[in-house]
Design a protein around this motif. Sequence first.
Motif, PDB file in Angstrom:
ATOM      1  N   ALA A 154      20.154 -10.716 -59.378  1.00  0.00           N
ATOM      2  CA  ALA A 154      19.162 -10.029 -58.555  1.00  0.00           C
ATOM      3  C   ALA A 154      18.108  -9.345 -59.426  1.00  0.00           C
ATOM      4  CB  ALA A 154      19.851  -9.006 -57.646  1.00  0.00           C
ATOM      5  N   LEU A 155      18.550  -8.667 -60.456  1.00  0.00           N
ATOM      6  CA  LEU A 155      17.609  -7.965 -61.330  1.00  0.00           C
ATOM      7  C   LEU A 155      16.776  -8.930 -62.164  1.00  0.00           C
ATOM      8  CD1 LEU A 155      19.805  -4.939 -62.378  1.00  0.00           C
ATOM      9  CD2 LEU A 155      17.879  -4.977 -60.779  1.00  0.00           C
ATOM     10  N   LYS A 156      17.336 -10.097 -62.467  1.00  0.00           N
ATOM     11  CA  LYS A 156      16.578 -11.118 -63.194  1.00  0.00           C
ATOM     12  C   LYS A 156      15.379 -11.564 -62.356  1.00  0.00           C
ATOM     13  CE  LYS A 156      18.411 -15.247 -64.166  1.00  0.00           C
ATOM     14  NZ  LYS A 156      19.185 -16.310 -64.848  1.00  0.00           N
ATOM     15  N   ALA A 157      15.561 -11.675 -61.055  1.00  0.00           N
ATOM     16  CA  ALA A 157      14.458 -12.052 -60.168  1.00  0.00           C
ATOM     17  C   ALA A 157      13.378 -10.967 -60.167  1.00  0.00           C
ATOM     18  CB  ALA A 157      14.978 -12.295 -58.749  1.00  0.00           C
ATOM     19  N   THR A 158      13.783  -9.708 -60.146  1.00  0.00           N
ATOM     20  CA  THR A 158      12.817  -8.607 -60.207  1.00  0.00           C
ATOM     21  C   THR A 158      12.032  -8.650 -61.507  1.00  0.00           C
ATOM     22  OG1 THR A 158      14.281  -7.201 -58.909  1.00  0.00           O
ATOM     23  CG2 THR A 158      12.543  -6.098 -60.132  1.00  0.00           C
ATOM     24  N   ALA A 159      12.745  -8.800 -62.607  1.00  0.00           N
ATOM     25  CA  ALA A 159      12.082  -8.840 -63.916  1.00  0.00           C
ATOM     26  C   ALA A 159      11.121 -10.020 -64.017  1.00  0.00           C
ATOM     27  CB  ALA A 159      13.127  -8.915 -65.025  1.00  0.00           C
ATOM     28  N   ALA A 160      11.516 -11.171 -63.511  1.00  0.00           N
ATOM     29  CA  ALA A 160      10.650 -12.350 -63.559  1.00  0.00           C
ATOM     30  C   ALA A 160       9.384 -12.108 -62.745  1.00  0.00           C
ATOM     31  CB  ALA A 160      11.391 -13.578 -63.044  1.00  0.00           C
ATOM     32  N   GLY A 161       9.524 -11.524 -61.560  1.00  0.00           N
ATOM     33  CA  GLY A 161       8.365 -11.231 -60.725  1.00  0.00           C
ATOM     34  C   GLY A 161       7.411 -10.261 -61.399  1.00  0.00           C
ATOM     35  N   LEU A 162       7.952  -9.225 -62.005  1.00  0.00           N
ATOM     36  CA  LEU A 162       7.103  -8.243 -62.694  1.00  0.00           C
ATOM     37  C   LEU A 162       6.432  -8.845 -63.920  1.00  0.00           C
ATOM     38  CD1 LEU A 162       9.343  -5.062 -62.423  1.00  0.00           C
ATOM     39  CD2 LEU A 162       7.239  -5.555 -61.161  1.00  0.00           C
ATOM     40  N   LEU A 163       7.144  -9.653 -64.664  1.00  0.00           N
ATOM     41  CA  LEU A 163       6.578 -10.275 -65.852  1.00  0.00           C
ATOM     42  C   LEU A 163       5.419 -11.201 -65.486  1.00  0.00           C
ATOM     43  CD1 LEU A 163       6.757 -10.641 -68.929  1.00  0.00           C
ATOM     44  CD2 LEU A 163       8.335 -12.530 -68.496  1.00  0.00           C
ATOM     45  N   VAL A 164       5.621 -12.029 -64.467  1.00  0.00           N
ATOM     46  CA  VAL A 164       4.555 -12.938 -64.026  1.00  0.00           C
ATOM     47  C   VAL A 164       3.354 -12.136 -63.541  1.00  0.00           C
ATOM     48  CG1 VAL A 164       3.929 -14.685 -62.297  1.00  0.00           C
ATOM     49  CG2 VAL A 164       6.108 -14.845 -63.509  1.00  0.00           C
ATOM     50  N   ALA A 165       3.596 -11.069 -62.792  1.00  0.00           N
ATOM     51  CA  ALA A 165       2.501 -10.241 -62.292  1.00  0.00           C
ATOM     52  C   ALA A 165       1.728  -9.585 -63.435  1.00  0.00           C
ATOM     53  CB  ALA A 165       3.036  -9.169 -61.341  1.00  0.00           C
TER      54      ALA A 165
END
Length: 146
Positions: free
Chosen positions: A105-116
């Motif tokens: 779950a946190l990996k998805a958050t980190a990926a979204g923030l990194l892409v943004a």
Amino acid sequence: MSMEWLGAAVEYGIIGLLALLNVVAVAVFFERAAFYRKLDLSELRDIKELELLLTRRLTIVASIASNAPYLGLLGTVMGIMLTFYQMGLDAAMDTGQIMTGLALALKATAAGLLVALIAVVLYNALLRKAKVISLEWEIENGRKAL
């Protein structure tokens, strides 16, 4: 009804989509940067035409920047739902399994923030370059933008 598909949906669906969006944002950045480099301002007679040329495809990068965190959040919610579902099925679940689900779950958050973050930086760089080119055109042509 099994919810095992949620893990694959987060890992490959959400995070895969975020990776694809990151590739698109970087590709648009390089395409626009190359276009800006080869642009001949002497060929353009109208500031509006220049503005259209300079801002083409920038909304793609801006849209990726603004929506990537939400995709990451969707992956987070799905990952946590899966973890709670698995906990509900097996009350004696060990902490390793719980942590693995929460890590997804946190990996998805980190990926979204990194892409943004990447997309915002690229968008701002392109917007700044477009503004500089527009100002250079105005200086050369002695006109103000409308």
